[in-house]
Design a protein around this motif. Structure first.
Motif, mmCIF file in Angstrom:
data_model
loop_
_atom_site.group_PDB
_atom_site.id
_atom_site.type_symbol
_atom_site.label_atom_id
_atom_site.label_comp_id
_atom_site.label_asym_id
_atom_site.label_seq_id
_atom_site.Cartn_x
_atom_site.Cartn_y
_atom_site.Cartn_z
ATOM 1 N N LEU A 165 -43.273 56.027 21.834
ATOM 2 C CA LEU A 165 -43.811 54.307 21.059
ATOM 3 C C LEU A 165 -43.214 52.808 21.850
ATOM 4 C CD1 LEU A 165 -44.833 52.815 18.743
ATOM 5 C CD2 LEU A 165 -43.012 54.326 17.513
ATOM 6 N N PHE A 166 -44.239 52.601 21.769
ATOM 7 C CA PHE A 166 -43.544 51.100 22.615
ATOM 8 C C PHE A 166 -43.655 50.622 21.503
ATOM 9 C CE2 PHE A 166 -44.599 54.000 26.176
ATOM 10 C CZ PHE A 166 -43.164 53.324 26.962
ATOM 11 N N THR A 167 -42.399 49.928 20.893
ATOM 12 C CA THR A 167 -43.254 48.418 19.651
ATOM 13 C C THR A 167 -43.043 47.274 19.685
ATOM 14 O OG1 THR A 167 -40.142 48.921 18.801
ATOM 15 C CG2 THR A 167 -42.132 50.383 18.060
ATOM 16 N N ASP A 168 -43.655 46.696 18.896
ATOM 17 C CA ASP A 168 -43.451 44.517 19.307
ATOM 18 C C ASP A 168 -42.994 44.403 17.953
ATOM 19 O OD1 ASP A 168 -44.104 42.183 20.604
ATOM 20 O OD2 ASP A 168 -46.335 42.722 19.578
ATOM 21 N N ALA A 169 -41.881 43.485 18.212
ATOM 22 C CA ALA A 169 -41.837 42.170 17.588
ATOM 23 C C ALA A 169 -40.123 43.218 16.821
ATOM 24 C CB ALA A 169 -42.532 41.971 16.512
ATOM 25 N N GLU A 170 -39.585 43.948 17.507
ATOM 26 C CA GLU A 170 -38.228 44.019 17.379
ATOM 27 C C GLU A 170 -37.601 43.516 17.096
ATOM 28 O OE1 GLU A 170 -34.133 46.054 17.160
ATOM 29 O OE2 GLU A 170 -35.245 44.478 18.630
ATOM 30 N N GLU A 171 -37.167 42.793 17.419
ATOM 31 C CA GLU A 171 -35.989 41.077 17.649
ATOM 32 C C GLU A 171 -36.655 40.409 16.190
ATOM 33 O OE1 GLU A 171 -33.179 41.253 19.080
ATOM 34 O OE2 GLU A 171 -34.332 42.380 21.583
ATOM 35 N N ALA A 172 -37.830 40.269 16.198
ATOM 36 C CA ALA A 172 -38.338 39.227 14.202
ATOM 37 C C ALA A 172 -37.860 40.638 13.512
ATOM 38 C CB ALA A 172 -39.406 39.072 14.992
ATOM 39 N N GLY A 173 -36.605 41.659 13.059
ATOM 40 C CA GLY A 173 -36.990 42.213 12.294
ATOM 41 C C GLY A 173 -37.048 43.527 12.066
#
Length: 767
Positions: A165-173
């Motif tokens: 799983l390569f997640t997106d928008a981790e840095e956005a919360g």
């Protein structure tokens, strides 16, 4: 030839320093093998992935983000592993207003196993903050997953499926991780999750967090992991720091798992120098060997059989991970309690100590601890105020090693001085037993309240008290042979406790060095008999020597951390344009602007910042800038209705210049009840009073060119003002008065190096 006592003491001191140095050096990851087999993790292949991924920053809605997504998809396709993209809107409310929103695109791939059943998930996020290439955070994690997928593909099929799983928008919360857990059907198949992240560019990859009662996981980790760096103290700290990674939504959902990260080199974290050249290959190799080893171990297990068990664990160089049930914490604490009682009674019978004076010895240690921690905090605060190399970073400078050593020397010097001062009033046994009583108190408190940390106090104390009991009976307590015995009995303390100040320095940074220095003083107190052998009870020279070493080392820490192109100075400059007033300013968060910032915000014309970015950072100063003809963001009303006493203002939000980020702030005298943002609903449990000082609002990343739609629900009868600020991640180069110097980098990531355009609309009290 008779060896003089001074030579014996010097040899003991050198032996002590060697043990301390060995324990710290043991944290340095091993160099990767030159020619791994096809089924082994290749740091060369992983480093190549990092270089491509970190070619540019990767926040949602940018070309760098799209390029990273395509690289991941292409590599998995090349490996023959099917990959899908989960597209969704995510809205996070954990951190409060303004809420975090984004269009996320998670990549989900599955490597089939031989049997059906709960799958193993490996997780990393592929986005970065806007101003950072994100080589460590988290291109390293993505590269580890890709290379682990290749290594697993090259070997025999595992028993269970492995989901990458390569997640997106981790840095956005942690938005991508949250939306995957809530909505993706593959989530229901996951029996165990391993997350790989980073908040530094070097150092070991530690097991920093686990799910609750993860004893079975930890025991398998102990057997399978090469060079494990783990302690049950880490989760106790992580839970209290409140940081979130993609591991958080899985843990909240009750999925068993483990969270891994490297944390040293924090000056590179979320900065333009989080680049491939600064990522330690040994750290990357450590993460990769962990991922491949654990994937093979857990991928061949029946994950439903992993029983819950609360455990205490810690790593010991050469022995691996020591694990025992948490129920043993209190019984183990009883061992040093019995030894302490025996040592105290023995000392009283022999006339070596009196109970009241032992209590005074406890006070000596406590006073030393408070004084040393306070001095450390004071020195760091003074240096941050006086030396830019310290003050411009939120945490550590680029090379904090000497500063950490200096502050540790300060703690030992304070204790040595206190030992010498009170030695004229108290016996060495009273001082030693007083310190031991503090450790005993901590052993019982941690066994009862923080059992994951109990081993730090009970086990070293038991060994040290055994040494003290022998020392009480020595005819010559200050003899070299006595010192050797005391050093041997101190080995558990040195092995188990020495890493704690180092890890606290890494985790908390120098501005919060007081806890690390306090632990140094605690350790010095436990070694009080050795201080006696070293002559600290009879002479001021040890304390003075330690104080001098502190001053010299701290001075070296300052002079060896100059700014350079490889170690640039953080600076903040942003361009902000008010489209309604047709006014533009340069603005900054810097309290003491750098010379390059001052070119744009001269001291003679600067003023307090008036341009507002709620909850994005504190703007300090601004100065007028030439206005550019930039199209404003658009907040278009699609409908304004009242139903059952609730006013609903429907809207379309878009950026006139295709900015990927937007900040919306809403103010009204009418209480706000909730909103819908791109199909995501958020309700306020109590009516939100959106004032100019505390507006209601949200951010949105990955804003599509066509914009998004939504609605705001509030009480009728009052006007509503909506302020929209969109953001692009570059400065208008044509307006810069000088190029960015090579030894300057743009930080912090929420503001610096950006162009903001603001527009405001006011809607009447309703239909």
């Amino acid at each position: 030839m008779k060896i003089p006592p001074a030579a014996h003491r010097a040899a003991l001191v050198l032996a002590l320093l060697a043990i301390v140095a060995f324990r710290i050096v043991a944290f340095v990851p091993k160099a990767p093998p030159a020619s791994p087999t096809p089924q082994a993790f290749s740091v060369d292949l992983a480093a190549a992935h990092v270089a491509h991924l970190a070619a540019a920053p990767r926040p949602p809605g940018t070309s760098g983000h799209d390029a990273a997504q395509e690289l991941i998809r292409a590599e998995l396709t090349r490996l023959g592993i099917p990959v899908e993209i989960q597209r969704a809107t995510a809205l996070g409310t954990h951190w409060g207003v303004p809420y975090d929103g984004a269009r996320v695109e998670n990549l989900v791939a599955r490597l089939p196993g031989r049997e059906r059943g709960p799958a193993l998930a490996l997780v990393a996020h592929y986005d970065s903050v806007p101003n950072a290439p994100g080589a460590a955070d988290d291109a390293s994690g993505v590269a580890v997953l890709l290379e682990t997928a290749r290594a697993l593909r090259a070997g025999p099929a595992l028993r269970k499926d492995v989901i990458f799983l390569f997640t997106d928008a981790e840095e956005a919360g942690v938005l991508g991780g949250n939306v995957f857990v809530r909505e993706h059907p593959s989530f229901r198949d996951i029996g165990l999750v391993l997350n790989f992240d980073a908040r530094g560019t070097r150092g070991p990859v530690g097991l920093i967090e686990t799910s609750a009662d993860a004893g079975a996981l930890v025991r398998h980790f102990a057997d399978a992991a090469p060079d494990p760096v783990a302690t049950s103290l880490f989760p106790e700290i992580a839970r209290r720091l409140g940081h979130q990674t993609d591991f958080f939504p899985f843990r909240q959902a009750g999925v068993p798992g483990m969270n891994f990260a490297a944390a040293d080199g924090a000056a590179h974290y979320h900065s333009p120098v989080d680049a491939p050249a600064h990522l330690d290959r040994r750290t990357l190799a450590h993460a990769g060997t962990l991922a491949t080893s654990l994937a093979r171990r857990f991928g061949d297990l029946e994950l439903t059989t992993l029983a819950a068990e609360p455990v205490v664990y810690f790593d010991v160089p050469g022995l691996g991970l020591i694990v025992y049930g948490r129920a043993w914490a209190m019984p183990i604490a009883m061992i040093p309690a019995a030894l302490f009682a025996f040592a105290l009674l023995s000392a009283v019978r022999r006339g070596q100590a009196r109970p009241a004076r032992v209590l005074a010895g406890f006070g000596v240690l406590l006073a030393s601890l408070v004084l040393a921690a306070g001095l450390a905090a004071g020195f760091v605060a003074a240096l941050r105020a006086l030396a830019p190399v310290w003050g411009v970073f939120r945490g550590d400078p680029f090379d904090p090693g000497l500063a950490r050593i200096a502050l540790a020397l300060l703690g030992v010097a304070v204790f040595a001085a206190a030992h010498r001062f009170f030695r004229a009033r108290l016996s060495p046994f009273e001082l030693a037993l007083g310190a031991a009583s503090a450790w005993l108190l901590l052993a019982f408190v941690t066994a009862a309240l923080l059992p994951g940390a109990s081993f730090l106090f009970a086990l070293p104390l038991a060994a040290s008290l055994a040494g003290l009991l022998v020392w009480q009976r020595r005819p010559a307590p200050q003899s070299p042979s006595s010192g050797l015995w005391l050093l041997l009995s101190a080995l558990p303390a040195l092995v188990l406790v020495v890493p704690v100040p180092y890890l606290l320095f890494v985790a908390l940074g120098l501005p919060r060095a007081a806890p690390a220095v306090a632990v140094v003083v605690l350790l010095a107190g436990l070694l009080a008999p050795l201080f006696e052998v070293f002559g600290a009870g009879a002479s001021r020279k040890p304390a003075l020597g330690l104080a001098a070493a502190f001053v010299v080392t701290l001075g070296l820490a300052v002079v060896t951390n100059p700014f350079s192109p490889a170690r640039p100075r953080p600076a903040c400059l942003a361009y902000a344009f008010d489209a309604d007033r047709r006014e533009a300013v340069w603005t900054t968060t810097e309290d003491k602007p750098t010379p390059w910032t001052t070119l744009h915000i001269p001291e003679a014309t600067r003023r307090a910042a008036r341009f507002s970015l709620p909850d994005q950072g504190t703007l300090r100063y601004e100065a007028e800038a030439p206005p550019l003809d930039l199209p404003p963001p658009q907040f278009e009303a699609l409908g304004d209705t009242i139903h059952e006493g609730i006013r609903t203002l429907r809207f379309r939000l878009r950026s006139g210049r295709s900015a990927p980020f937007v900040l919306v702030s809403v103010t009204s005298e009418a209480p706000l009840r909730g909103a819908t943002i791109d199909g995501r609903r958020v309700d306020e449990p109590s009516a939100f009073r959106a004032t100019a000082a505390e507006p209601w609002g949200f951010t949105f990343q990955g804003l599509p060119a066509e914009g998004i739609e939504g609605s705001i629900d509030l009480a009728p009868g009052a006007p509503v003002t909506v302020r929209v600020v969109d953001r692009t991640y570059a400065l208008p180069e044509q307006l810069l008065r000088a190029p960015i110097p090579a030894d300057v980098m743009l930080m912090p990531f929420r503001i610096a190096g950006s162009t903001f355009v603001a527009a405001e609309r006011t809607f009447g009290p309703g239909p």
